[in-house]
Every structure is written in C-alpha cells, then in structure tokens.
Enzyme design. Structure first.
Site, PDB file in Angstrom:
ATOM      1  N   TYR A 142       1.353 -12.071  -8.558  1.00 29.40           N
ATOM      2  CA  TYR A 142       1.925 -12.355  -7.195  1.00 29.40           C
ATOM      3  C   TYR A 142       1.072 -13.432  -6.413  1.00 29.40           C
ATOM      4  O   TYR A 142       1.901 -14.529  -5.856  1.00 29.40           O
ATOM      5  CB  TYR A 142       1.957 -11.309  -6.126  1.00 29.40           C
ATOM      6  CG  TYR A 142       2.913 -10.079  -6.406  1.00 29.40           C
ATOM      7  CD1 TYR A 142       3.465  -9.891  -7.515  1.00 29.40           C
ATOM      8  CD2 TYR A 142       2.840  -8.715  -5.594  1.00 29.40           C
ATOM      9  CE1 TYR A 142       4.281  -8.889  -7.845  1.00 29.40           C
ATOM     10  CE2 TYR A 142       3.471  -7.812  -5.852  1.00 29.40           C
ATOM     11  CZ  TYR A 142       4.346  -7.963  -6.982  1.00 29.40           C
ATOM     12  OH  TYR A 142       4.927  -6.431  -7.173  1.00 29.40           O
ATOM     13  N   ASP A 168       5.964   2.968  -4.743  1.00 23.37           N
ATOM     14  CA  ASP A 168       7.343   3.325  -4.626  1.00 23.37           C
ATOM     15  C   ASP A 168       7.946   4.413  -5.378  1.00 23.37           C
ATOM     16  O   ASP A 168       8.753   5.267  -4.834  1.00 23.37           O
ATOM     17  CB  ASP A 168       8.355   2.180  -4.885  1.00 23.37           C
ATOM     18  CG  ASP A 168       8.659   0.951  -3.859  1.00 23.37           C
ATOM     19  OD1 ASP A 168       7.833   0.797  -3.027  1.00 23.37           O
ATOM     20  OD2 ASP A 168       9.428   0.250  -3.677  1.00 23.37           O
ATOM     21  N   ASP A 186       2.545   2.988 -18.031  1.00 23.19           N
ATOM     22  CA  ASP A 186       3.737   3.580 -18.361  1.00 23.19           C
ATOM     23  C   ASP A 186       3.444   5.037 -18.292  1.00 23.19           C
ATOM     24  O   ASP A 186       4.145   6.082 -17.988  1.00 23.19           O
ATOM     25  CB  ASP A 186       4.191   3.137 -19.699  1.00 23.19           C
ATOM     26  CG  ASP A 186       3.085   2.853 -20.679  1.00 23.19           C
ATOM     27  OD1 ASP A 186       1.932   2.932 -20.559  1.00 23.19           O
ATOM     28  OD2 ASP A 186       3.528   2.600 -21.773  1.00 23.19           O
ATOM     29  N   ASP A 221       2.315  -1.838  -6.638  1.00 24.98           N
ATOM     30  CA  ASP A 221       3.708  -2.106  -5.678  1.00 24.98           C
ATOM     31  C   ASP A 221       4.852  -1.034  -6.440  1.00 24.98           C
ATOM     32  O   ASP A 221       5.555  -0.467  -5.697  1.00 24.98           O
ATOM     33  CB  ASP A 221       4.085  -3.501  -6.112  1.00 24.98           C
ATOM     34  CG  ASP A 221       5.146  -3.659  -4.899  1.00 24.98           C
ATOM     35  OD1 ASP A 221       5.610  -3.069  -4.371  1.00 24.98           O
ATOM     36  OD2 ASP A 221       5.522  -4.992  -5.040  1.00 24.98           O
ATOM     37  N   LYS A 252      -2.925  -1.718 -18.113  1.00 25.73           N
ATOM     38  CA  LYS A 252      -2.397  -1.820 -19.273  1.00 25.73           C
ATOM     39  C   LYS A 252      -3.310  -2.389 -20.564  1.00 25.73           C
ATOM     40  O   LYS A 252      -3.153  -3.616 -20.893  1.00 25.73           O
ATOM     41  CB  LYS A 252      -1.140  -2.687 -19.332  1.00 25.73           C
ATOM     42  CG  LYS A 252      -0.138  -2.438 -20.377  1.00 25.73           C
ATOM     43  CD  LYS A 252       0.525  -1.242 -20.587  1.00 25.73           C
ATOM     44  CE  LYS A 252       1.396  -1.081 -21.669  1.00 25.73           C
ATOM     45  NZ  LYS A 252       1.822   0.183 -22.207  1.00 25.73           N
TER      46      LYS A 252
END
Length: 362
Positions: free
Chosen positions: A141, A251, A223, A247, A191
């Site tokens: 970001y 959610d 994942d 982020d 990751k």
C-alpha cells in the site's frame, strides 16, 4: 477528563454510523463525568467535493491537534475516475502516515447472542475472540515505485512490497505485548515460501519472541491461515501480519463472527490514535438507515481504552452493545429471515439507553 477529539464522518454510511458513535460517546462521558471537545472536518470524497483535496490542510491540523480521531469511512464510485493521489482512499493513507499510526488492531469477537448470525455452525464460532494486529504503514500500500505505464493494450502495472527490520520489530512487539494480556499466543502470518519480505518478517518476529518467553509463537502461510480461520476460529488469539494480509484476513474474520458491521479498529503507535469501523463506506446502502453502527460504537470503546486509558468506560460500551444484542436488536446485516431489523439510529439509541440506565451497585 477532557476528551479532545476530531470527528471525520467521511463518505457513504460514514456520517450515519459516526453520528451514533458520538451519541454513545456522549452518554458514556456523561455517566463518568468527562467533558467532550469535538470538532468535525471533511475527509475523502466529502473533502474532494468541497475543496478538491481528499485530506485538506484544516483536516490535518485538526487531527494533529486532537487527542484522538474518530473516522467514519472513505470512498465512493463517484471518484473512481480521479487520479490515484486524489482518490478518497489516498486521503486516508496520507492521514495514517501523518499520524504515524503503524499498528492497526482489529478485534473480532463472537457475541454469544450472535452465534446464529455466523455462516459457521454455532459450536465452531462459539467463544471466538481474535485480535488481528496489522502493520499499517508498509507493504504494497505504501511501497515505491508504483506506476501504470505503456500504451493501451500493453500497459504494465507495478506495485512494490517493502519492509525493513525496524518496522517489523515494532509491530511484532505490539502483538506480543497484547498477547501477554490475553491468552499468550501469537500467530504470525506471512508468505515466506514465496516472498523475501515474508522471510525477513518471519526471521525478525522469531527473534522478537525470545523477549516474551511466556508467549507461544506460531507461523502460518496466509493461505493456510485463511482456511484455518473458518475451520477453527476459536484457536486464534493474536494474529500478527503485514498490511495487505491483515486487510484481507480481518474482513474474513468479520464474516466469521456474523458481520463486517460489527468490527471496530484502532490505529495506534503515533501521538494521535485513529479509530474507525472496518466496514468501509458501503455506498450502496448509504442514506437508507440500515447500516450497522456497532462497529463505529465499538471503535469508541477502543479509543477510550488505547488513547485515554479509560478501561471502565471502554468496558461499559462493550457491555452495553452485548446487552442490546442479548435483547434481540438486529440491524439488517444481522437479522435472520422473518426478523424485523432495527434502523441505524434505533440501534444507536438502544445502546445509548443502556449506557444511561442505572446500574446496580454491589
């Protein structure tokens, strides 16, 4: 205590839910004898419409001079055609950087009354209490370079993920300190099998863990973490991760506990904390009076706890929300088939009434 706050209602459902959060804040301030000093400013699309800047200078000054900032939401499809630096979200990213809030705390708690609102079976979600600690000022970001270049049909887009050791260490220590006060477990999500940033992340987090021998550290690829979050959400305590992964996972956690409308957040680490619901501007339901204000109201509880160290007041708001849900109040996002939902303002009024009701003394 004087609570000096800047209120940024923002876009979409932001003003609706923020109004209810301010009413709840006023009720708890009255109950505990605090004074409020509030100033309202524009941000995001509202600021663009007014002065063609998603983060005007007067908004910046008001935020920097406050003790804390309460934000509604930013964003609207009406501004999608603006260049990146003028989009509503750019204003929020700039504000986070200016305030220096590098640690984003996103609790996801399954209220007992809402077990049947989760898409998961009740026995799976029961007792879920997760604290997602998201690094907020690094990663894709904020990384440079970033660009879209080339002729139409052959364009190339570039985003850069960047993390340095000090940035990783400071967010890791936030997670470990929180875990010490909770169930003493940190799961670091990365990751590392693919990304160099994640390999550095894992190395630094592992090193930091040595200073917290009472906290159990685990590592998981993002994942696998996403899958485990729906398979066994109760196993999670503190989840530590970088900006984009946090982020996304937060959610998902909102869906696990029943609705994104329930999720609050605290962005801390700088001199002024920033507090906002996780749900975003939801322009498709703006102005309809059906938005869930509980994420915004619970963000006020986080503000009282982290910016003002007012634990009793924060707990009072959280208890009031739980009591209202126990009595069956449901906004549209929480109502089951056949249940009549309450409006945004009615849900807020019920929380305020609970806060103002006399409490038994021992």
């Amino acid at each position: 205590m004087l609570l000096k706050l800047t209120i940024l209602p923002g876009d979409g459902i932001g003003p609706e839910v923020t109004d209810q959060a301010v009413l709840a804040l006023q009720a708890v301030a009255d109950a505990f004898g605090h004074q409020l000093q509030l100033q309202r400013r524009n941000i995001g699309g509202a600021a663009l419409a007014a002065v063609e800047d998603p983060l005007p200078a007067d908004t910046i000054q008001a935020c920097l001079s406050a003790s804390a900032v309460l934000l509604g939401a930013v964003g609207s499809p009406a501004f999608d055609h603006y260049p990146n630096h003028l989009r509503p979200e750019a204003g929020l990213l700039r504000l986070r950087r200016l305030l220096g809030v590098y640690a984003n705390l996103r609790p996801a708690i399954c209220f007992p009354a809402l077990e049947d609102s989760s898409p998961l079976r009740g026995e799976l979600v029961r007792g879920t209490d997760i604290m997602i600690v998201r690094e907020l000022l690094g990663g894709l970001y904020f990384g440079e370079p970033r660009s879209v270049a080339g002729a139409p049909g052959s364009r190339v887009a570039i985003n850069t993920m960047t993390y340095d050791e000090p940035a990783i260490e400071r967010i890791a220590r936030v997670a470990f300190e929180l875990a010490v006060k909770r169930r003493k477990k940190v799961l670091s999500v990365d990751k590392a099998n693919v990304l160099e940033c994640s390999r550095l992340w894992r190395e630094v987090v592992t090193r930091c863990a040595k200073d917290y021998p009472g906290v159990q550290l685990g590592h998981m690829y993002v994942d696998s973490a996403a899958m485990s979050l729906v398979q066994r959400p109760r196993d999670f305590d503190v989840v530590l991760t970088e900006n984009m992964f946090g982020d996304i996972l937060s959610d998902q956690a909102g869906g696990v506990v029943g609705s994104l409308g329930l999720l609050a957040s605290a962005s801390i680490g700088g001199p002024v904390g920033l507090y906002e619901p996780v749900h975003g501007s939801a322009p498709d339901i703006a102005g309809k009076g059906i938005a869930n204000p509980l994420g915004a109201i619970l963000s006020v509880a986080l503000m009282l706890r982290h910016s003002f160290q007012l634990e009793r007041e924060a707990g009072g708001i959280e208890s009031a929300v739980g009591a209202v849900l126990d009595r069956g109040a449901r906004t549209a996002d929480l109502a089951r088939a056949g249940e009549k939902p309450v409006s945004t303002s009615e849900m807020g009024q019920r929380v305020v009434a609970e806060l103002r009701s006399p409490k038994p003394t021992s």
